[in-house]
Write a protein that holds these residues in place. Sequence first.
Motif, PDB file in Angstrom:
ATOM      1  N   SER B 228       4.075 -30.916 -50.426  1.00  0.00           N
ATOM      2  CA  SER B 228       5.023 -31.943 -49.973  1.00  0.00           C
ATOM      3  C   SER B 228       5.620 -31.563 -48.626  1.00  0.00           C
ATOM      4  N   VAL B 229       5.834 -30.256 -48.388  1.00  0.00           N
ATOM      5  CA  VAL B 229       6.370 -29.832 -47.089  1.00  0.00           C
ATOM      6  C   VAL B 229       5.324 -30.078 -45.991  1.00  0.00           C
ATOM      7  N   ILE B 230       4.063 -29.775 -46.331  1.00  0.00           N
ATOM      8  CA  ILE B 230       2.992 -29.994 -45.348  1.00  0.00           C
ATOM      9  C   ILE B 230       2.865 -31.487 -45.042  1.00  0.00           C
ATOM     10  N   ASP B 231       2.908 -32.312 -46.107  1.00  0.00           N
ATOM     11  CA  ASP B 231       2.802 -33.762 -45.929  1.00  0.00           C
ATOM     12  C   ASP B 231       3.922 -34.305 -45.049  1.00  0.00           C
ATOM     13  N   ALA B 232       5.098 -33.675 -45.167  1.00  0.00           N
ATOM     14  CA  ALA B 232       6.248 -34.142 -44.383  1.00  0.00           C
ATOM     15  C   ALA B 232       6.184 -33.642 -42.944  1.00  0.00           C
ATOM     16  N   LYS B 233       5.153 -32.842 -42.627  1.00  0.00           N
ATOM     17  CA  LYS B 233       4.956 -32.305 -41.273  1.00  0.00           C
ATOM     18  C   LYS B 233       6.126 -31.450 -40.802  1.00  0.00           C
ATOM     19  N   THR B 234       6.853 -30.848 -41.766  1.00  0.00           N
ATOM     20  CA  THR B 234       7.925 -29.943 -41.381  1.00  0.00           C
ATOM     21  C   THR B 234       7.312 -28.596 -41.035  1.00  0.00           C
ATOM     22  N   PRO B 235       7.633 -28.044 -39.862  1.00  0.00           N
ATOM     23  CA  PRO B 235       7.036 -26.756 -39.514  1.00  0.00           C
ATOM     24  C   PRO B 235       7.626 -25.611 -40.348  1.00  0.00           C
TER      25      PRO B 235
END
Lengths: 360, 341
Positions: B228-235
């Motif tokens: 989910s963090v990757i999907d949100a494009k949060t570095p």
Amino acid sequence: MKNKAKSNGLFKRIVGNQMFIPVLAILILVIVNLVKDPSFFVVTWGLNNDGFPVLSGSLISILDNGSELAILAIGMTLVTAASGGQDISVGATIAVAGSAMLRVLCGGNARPETTQAPVIVAFLVACLVGMLCGAFNGALVSVFKIQPMVATLILFTAGRSIAAWINNNELPIVPDPKFAWFAGCIPGIPIPTSVFIAIACIIVIMLVLKFTNLGLYTQAVGINESSSRLNGINPTFIKFLSFVILGLCVAVAALIKVSRISTINYSVIAKDIEMDAILAVALGGNALSGGKFNMWASILGAYIIQFLTTTLYRFKVDSEARPAYKAVVVILLVVSSAPVVRNYFSQLAKQFSSPKKEVA
Amino acid sequence: MKKRVLAMIMASAMVLGLAGCGGSAGSTESAAPAQTETKTEEAAPAGGDLIKVGIINNDPNESGYRTANDKDLKAMFNEANGFDAKFAYSMKNDEQISAAQGFITDGVDYLLLSAADTAGWDSVLQDAQKNGVKVILFDRTIDADPSLYEASIVSDMAKEGQTAVDWLAGQNLSEYNVIHIQGHMGSAAQQGRSGALDAKVAAEANWNIVAQQTADWNAENAQQIVQSVIDAKTPFNVIYAENDDMAKGAVAALDAAGISHGVGKDVVVMGFDCNKWALEELLKQNWNYDGQCNPFQASYISDIIKTLEGGGSISEKTIIMDEKGFDASTITQEDVDNYGI
């Protein structure tokens, strides 16, 4: 006047439809995500660490992670409809079936150099084990007339110990990287395999429901056992069969679960998934007391749960608060999709339309 | 025709079912004794100068930690090392207490105890004291008066967390964007390992928590959280997972998304517990750090027994074990063999 009545009828038909609440729930989740962060719906093309193209994004994650639950929802719907009760042992039987699969694949060795048997053999053994567990539950429920929740409590408690015993308490790791393809992506295909497995299961059950009497017989038994017996249906067989089918669904779900990490942890694998599977059936507006059911609604219910989970992760809700958020949403959905509430609303719709008629 | 096919399916399912009853019931029975029954193993007939030890532990099948713990105890407390040891296993407090009473009646010199539950031990330990049996706690503490036992040898989870956070700080990254995957909320391991990181993030300006979620020790949940963090494009550039399983799930998500991890790569991966397969990941430089939760208490216990036998006294009641943290750039095959559980 005629038009008005017609539109009222249409409105009533839409609101009264069993799919109304699940579809509404999806729409609300979509709108909330659109407002909060439209990038939720962005699907991007990229390469994974093996250098093969994959699609990624929250929507893909939902389809991917929701597959096990959707598959379980199929079996759970049948069990609920036929027996008027639920199987609470699916999480534990996933552990048992998964453990049997690893036992065959790794030959009882925790760290084998190569797989000891083809995956298809291991999977068929897991199917057999899953169906045996289902048959055990089914026999208790249909032949011995034990309450489904009590009958499945046996495997719910003992299942994870049995799973550990099958592999001599070792935690085998599958040495073949290809085994991860069942949950991940097959090189060259950018969508996770679990999505295709779920679609295949859905197609199979829809064909079965369309071309056999399974659906009709299941509903007949669930609605009135003795009258269905008088009409020549054997309720014992039907109930038993529903549990065996659920057992098969469990084995398929176990394949995906074990494939995700190429190993197993008996105490945490598929933990609490039985509750989510029951919830999927309830969210679909199916009566948990058995009888009529709508398979599409249950499957949609499963994806709603995964949509909700992914959304909560995405919103970075606090760890401690997450179950509470989920509970609130679930209560709202279950209450509003309960047959009693649906009836009440259609009554209300009637009351609204009748005074208008008098005025006209 | 349809009916006949259906009937055949049902008939074959029924046959399977009958076999199923036998199979499942059989396995339940054979699995049950191994799990719950209190096993007592006689090591050797009591020799003249052997020290008699009664060891009460949790079921060795509980986890990799426990299996390693039991192996370690068995390797230390045997006749070759001058001990006459008896073992009793149970994950139930009442069964452990009755095993303890049995050992006291047998007249053991020392009672070694890893209690299933913290409460309910007072009366049996008073019994032990009356009969001159010395009690040493290992792995888990209990709610009883400290005068009832000689020593307690435990892990300091907060220190484990601190060691890991200090190691991470020593990596001198310009910015720390951490995905923090927590264990089961409220467990001692979770509280200790979370506490150190939380304090550091609060103190340092360039340390940020990108996501902080519990995965309940579960690899798949961890995978979803990282996904989910990757999907949100949060570095992010650090994954701090509170056990090895969750680190493994997190790495699966990284692999699927094509994010490199390990020594000198984009994302630093940290785990805890030192499972053998996890240390092998370190050796391959796919992960960066693994913190130990030491299951090897036997040498500490034997030191205490030697001190007491020599007439000495124990100055510190609570002994906290040394716990290592392994760095992927310095770990050796020897470490994997010695410390992997």
